[in-house]
Design an enzyme around this catalytic site. Structure first.
Site, PDB file in Angstrom:
ATOM      1  CD  GLU A 140     118.941  21.003  61.529  1.00 39.54           C
ATOM      2  OE1 GLU A 140     119.044  20.414  62.627  1.00 39.54           O
ATOM      3  OE2 GLU A 140     118.483  20.469  60.502  1.00 39.54           O
ATOM      4  CE  LYS A 166     109.728  22.066  57.420  1.00 37.97           C
ATOM      5  NZ  LYS A 166     109.007  22.712  56.303  1.00 37.97           N
ATOM      6  CB  SER A 182     103.561  20.477  51.853  1.00 37.36           C
ATOM      7  OG  SER A 182     103.955  21.559  51.035  1.00 37.36           O
TER       8      SER A 182
HETATM    9  C1  LIG Z   1     109.480  22.689  54.988  1.00 33.89           C
HETATM   10  C2  LIG Z   1     108.424  22.628  53.968  1.00 33.89           C
HETATM   11  C3  LIG Z   1     108.574  21.856  52.791  1.00 33.89           C
HETATM   12  C4  LIG Z   1     109.835  21.132  52.443  1.00 33.89           C
HETATM   13  O1  LIG Z   1     110.236  20.163  53.357  1.00 33.89           O
HETATM   14  P1  LIG Z   1     110.100  18.607  53.043  1.00 33.89           P
HETATM   15  O2  LIG Z   1     110.854  17.946  54.122  1.00 33.89           O
HETATM   16  O3  LIG Z   1     110.690  18.383  51.691  1.00 33.89           O
HETATM   17  O4  LIG Z   1     108.662  18.282  53.058  1.00 33.89           O
HETATM   18  C5  LIG Z   1     107.523  21.793  51.901  1.00 33.89           C
HETATM   19  N1  LIG Z   1     106.365  22.466  52.119  1.00 33.89           N
HETATM   20  C6  LIG Z   1     106.194  23.225  53.230  1.00 33.89           C
HETATM   21  C7  LIG Z   1     104.894  23.936  53.404  1.00 33.89           C
HETATM   22  C8  LIG Z   1     107.206  23.327  54.185  1.00 33.89           C
HETATM   23  O5  LIG Z   1     107.031  24.087  55.267  1.00 33.89           O
END
Ligand SMILES: *Cc1c(COP(=O)(O)O)cnc(C)c1O
Length: 393
Positions: free
Chosen positions: A111, A89, A377
């Site tokens: 938000e 993010k 992610s």
């Molecule tokens: C917020 C988050 C997501 C989901 O958000 P996307 O916008 O779909 O990427 C996925 N993995 C992690 C670790 C997150 O913090």
């Protein structure tokens, strides 16, 4: 034929900017300037420098050999979990804080649902010395106490949204109201590839550093820039947009999107938007979303807070509708199992969002010499209490 956004922010029939009249000047200011600002040499220089020295990029592309052995294919993990703050993010919030500065804004609003985007926003506001206001549903504030504490420690003001269901969509309404009232000095940082044009395209461009790096890293390791498949979990879809971005229009690369089925797609407790969603408008964008017969947004459910969103970004709605991407939904139980498996096989504890993507290998088989790159992610530290409760650790 392209799967990127057109001039007006449409991906096929999805996207656009469906906003109240009073928000038009704010969105229009951003729309007119974002591409030009992002292309300025000084912007690129500062963005790349911060990604390197502050975020810790490039993140490694790691060949997961034990996982690959188990599933009889070649699996690479793009280590976004190693970014500062523990997930992808921050790539977007670093980009948007620089955008805010270029636009002459000295106040940022955001938000947040689970608090991850709020923390990433509070982080870059601290970095730049910019005032930060985060709107968060009262219920989410109560159930995400550690992230609320993080935001406060970083100097942000967290304002509870007390209307409606007191969750994410109510926080979004409050943020939009704030922006309408403070059009001159305030930038609104949206945390995924959602919202009115130009947000989905702008956020996708900031996150596209993920696939930009993979092209170079894979060339080094495998002698080619493109894998056979890219895989990511989809909440709003920003980490997915980042890993798909430079492969979207290359038909040799298979695109796999993984959604949260919760307790099962048909259980009534799910967040599998492509399976359950219908066309509608959410957050200023035409996309697929979970809704009742008369168009009320349905509360989604997933064990992972980051996938617990009733819509998907318009890029992904188009990838689904056009058949360009393969959509798979994964239950809470299968995700938790896959998260534990990665910990034991590779010594990496993933975020539960990411665990959903990891769970596909159980049923979705690949060829032995297929190269599959999965976006890791985020890291699982934030999810420790969920892992503890789930596995009785
Ligand atoms: C917020 C988050 C997501 C989901 O958000 P996307 O916008 O779909 O990427 C996925 N993995 C992690 C670790 C997150 O913090």
């Amino acid at each position: 034929m392209t799967y990127q956004a057109d001039e007006k922010g449409y991906y096929g029939e999805f996207g656009g900017a469906y906003i109240p009249e009073m928000l038009y000047p704010n969105v229009e200011e951003l729309r007119q300037q974002y591409v030009q600002i992002m292309q300025e040499e000084s912007f690129q220089k500062e963005f790349k420098q911060l990604l390197k020295d502050y975020v810790g990029r490039p993140t490694p592309l790691y060949f997961a050999s034990r996982l690959s052995d188990k599933y009889n294919t070649k699996i690479y993990l793009k280590r976004e979990d190693l970014c500062h703050t523990g997930a992808h993010k921050v790539n977007n919030t670093v980009g948007q804080i620089l955008m805010a500065k270029r636009l002459g804004k000295n106040r940022v609003i955001a938000e947040t649902g689970a608090g991850q985007h709020g923390v990433a926003t509070a982080t870059v506001c601290a970095l730049m010395g910019i005032e930060c206001i985060v709107y968060m549903g009262e219920i989410d504030i109560a159930r995400q106490a550690p992230n609320v504490a993080r935001m406060k420690l970083l100097g942000a003001t967290v304002i509870p949204a007390k209307s409606g269901s007191r969750t994410l969509k109510d926080a979004t309404n409050e943020a939009i109201r704030d922006w309408i009232n403070n059009p001159i000095n305030t930038h609104y940082i949206i945390g995924s590839v959602v919202g009115p044009h130009p947000y989905p395209d702008m956020v996708a461009r900031f996150q596209s550093v993920i696939s930009e790096e993979i092209k170079i890293q894979l060339l080094e390791k495998e002698g080619r820039e493109a894998p056979d498949y890219v895989v990511a979990c989809v909440g709003g879809g920003s980490n997915a947009a980042g890993i798909y971005y430079h492969y979207l229009d290359n038909p040799d690369v298979g695109i796999i999107a993984v959604e949260a089925a919760g307790k099962g797609v048909l259980s009534g407790e799910s967040a599998a938007t492509s399976a359950l969603g219908k066309e509608g408008i959410i957050h200023g964008s035409k996309t697929l979303l979970m809704q009742t017969e008369d168009g009320q947004i349905t509360e989604p459910y997933s064990i992972s807070a980051g996938l617990d969103y009733p819509g998907i970004g318009p890029m992904h709605a188009n990838l689904f509708r056009s058949g360009r991407a393969e959509f798979i939904s994964v239950t809470d139980a299968d995700a938790m199992k896959a998260g534990q498996e990665l910990a034991k096989l590779e010594g990496i504890i993933p975020a539960i969002e990411t665990s959903h993507a990891l769970a596909i290998f159980e049923d979705r088989k690949f060829e032995k010499d297929d190269i599959v790159v999965l976006n890791l992610s985020g890291r699982g530290d934030k999810d420790l209490s969920t892992y503890i409760d789930y596995f009785n650790l």
